[in-house]
Scaffold this active site. Structure first.
Site, mmCIF file in Angstrom:
data_model
loop_
_atom_site.group_PDB
_atom_site.id
_atom_site.type_symbol
_atom_site.label_atom_id
_atom_site.label_comp_id
_atom_site.label_asym_id
_atom_site.label_seq_id
_atom_site.Cartn_x
_atom_site.Cartn_y
_atom_site.Cartn_z
ATOM 1 N N SER A 70 0.795 -1.238 0.000
ATOM 2 C CA SER A 70 0.000 0.000 0.000
ATOM 3 C C SER A 70 0.823 1.281 0.000
ATOM 4 O O SER A 70 0.246 2.371 -0.098
ATOM 5 C CB SER A 70 -0.968 0.008 1.176
ATOM 6 O OG SER A 70 -2.054 -0.859 0.921
ATOM 7 N N LYS A 208 3.282 6.835 4.856
ATOM 8 C CA LYS A 208 2.326 5.860 4.333
ATOM 9 C C LYS A 208 2.824 4.477 4.713
ATOM 10 O O LYS A 208 4.014 4.183 4.603
ATOM 11 C CB LYS A 208 2.182 5.956 2.805
ATOM 12 C CG LYS A 208 1.138 4.984 2.245
ATOM 13 C CD LYS A 208 -0.253 5.392 2.639
ATOM 14 C CE LYS A 208 -1.279 4.292 2.346
ATOM 15 N NZ LYS A 208 -1.261 3.207 3.340
ATOM 16 N N THR A 209 1.906 3.651 5.162
ATOM 17 C CA THR A 209 2.237 2.280 5.532
ATOM 18 C C THR A 209 1.910 1.328 4.389
ATOM 19 O O THR A 209 1.217 1.676 3.427
ATOM 20 C CB THR A 209 1.436 1.851 6.769
ATOM 21 O OG1 THR A 209 0.038 1.985 6.485
ATOM 22 C CG2 THR A 209 1.797 2.704 7.977
ATOM 23 N N GLY A 210 2.394 0.111 4.504
ATOM 24 C CA GLY A 210 2.082 -0.942 3.530
ATOM 25 C C GLY A 210 2.201 -2.304 4.186
ATOM 26 O O GLY A 210 2.952 -2.477 5.158
#
Length: 271
Positions: A70, A208-210
């Site tokens: 993501s 932003k994370t993923g």
């Protein structure tokens, strides 16, 4: 060691981060304890923009490509706004009516909300609306990782077709911070706004994370962004991996990030 530093310099130079030398790249193995405490492998890199210095744990992994998961929503949002597929961050993306385990995804969401909740189905719809040719054009223009979309326009960032290294991710967000990506400044500002997580008198932090699974079915977690104190930005990228199917990836990745940043002196407004 000279070969490793040389390899890192080639990658870093591609993003105009800094001219590398033994003097401005420090490998810090003291960060290892945070990964060990959480039973994960991984890497971490921090770039002090004002001094042009890197602090890195696990240099080999930092320059190894893997699925972006993501974190690709950064690019997906940029392309959507640039091309007019999405007009503003308040544009509504309709829910497809399919019930999913993440309750926040089971509703219509604005772009900003979909970004905040990391809503996979909503961004899959955005990618389908952007289309293969347009998406490939922008991925190529960014030289994003291996630049491979693969067969599925709505899951290439999750199915291991598209791959990018942590170092390359850091280069991308550095350019985003300074309006150096090939998108309108207003578009880049909109995405920066969506990345903002905390903003107080001591610091602001944006990321932003993923979370996805590699070809070995190991969970891969990301956090990429920057922390700013006294108007001085520091760019970071954290990557973790584990074969443990029960690992709490969202908690682990932020625990490690916060522990490292605290060790480095952040969160008190003194950097």
């Amino acid at each position: 060691m000279k070969i490793k530093y040389s390899s890192f310099c080639v990658l870093a130079a591609a993003f105009l981060i800094s001219s590398c030398s033994m003097n401005n790249v420090k490998q810090d193995n003291s960060f290892k304890k945070y990964f060990d405490e959480n039973n994960v492998d991984g890497s971490f890199a921090l770039f002090d923009n004002g001094r042009g210095k890197f602090v890195i744990y696990n240099l080999k992994r930092d320059t190894t490509r893997m699925l972006p998961a993501s974190t690709f929503k950064i690019v997906n949002a940029l392309v959507a706004l640039q091309t007019g597929v999405i007009t503003t961050d308040s544009t509504i993306i309709k829910w497809d009516g399919i019930q999913r385990d993440v309750s926040n995804w089971n509703q219509d969401l604005s772009l900003a909300q979909a970004f905040r909740y990391s809503a996979v189905p909503h961004f899959q719809e955005i990618a389908r609306n952007i289309g293969r040719d347009t998406m490939q054009k922008w991925i190529d223009s960014l030289t994003y990782g291996n630049m491979k979309i693969g067969p599925a326009i709505d899951s290439f960032w999750l199915d291991n077709s598209l791959q990018i290294s942590p170092d390359e991710e850091l280069g991308l967000v550095k350019k985003l911070y300074f309006d150096q990506l090939p998108f309108r400044k207003g578009v880049q500002q909109a995405v920066r706004n969506m990345m903002l997580q905390e903003d107080n008198s001591n610091y602001s932090i944006s990321y932003k994370t993923g979370w996805g699974y590699n070809s070995e079915n190991h969970a891969v977690g990301w956090v990429v962004g920057w922390i700013e104190e006294n108007r001085h930005p520091y760019f970071f990228v954290l990557n973790i991996e584990t074969a443990d199917t029960k690992a709490a990836i969202p908690d682990i990745r932020l625990n490690i990030l916060n522990s490292i940043l605290k060790q480095e002196g952040f969160f008190e407004g003194k950097m």
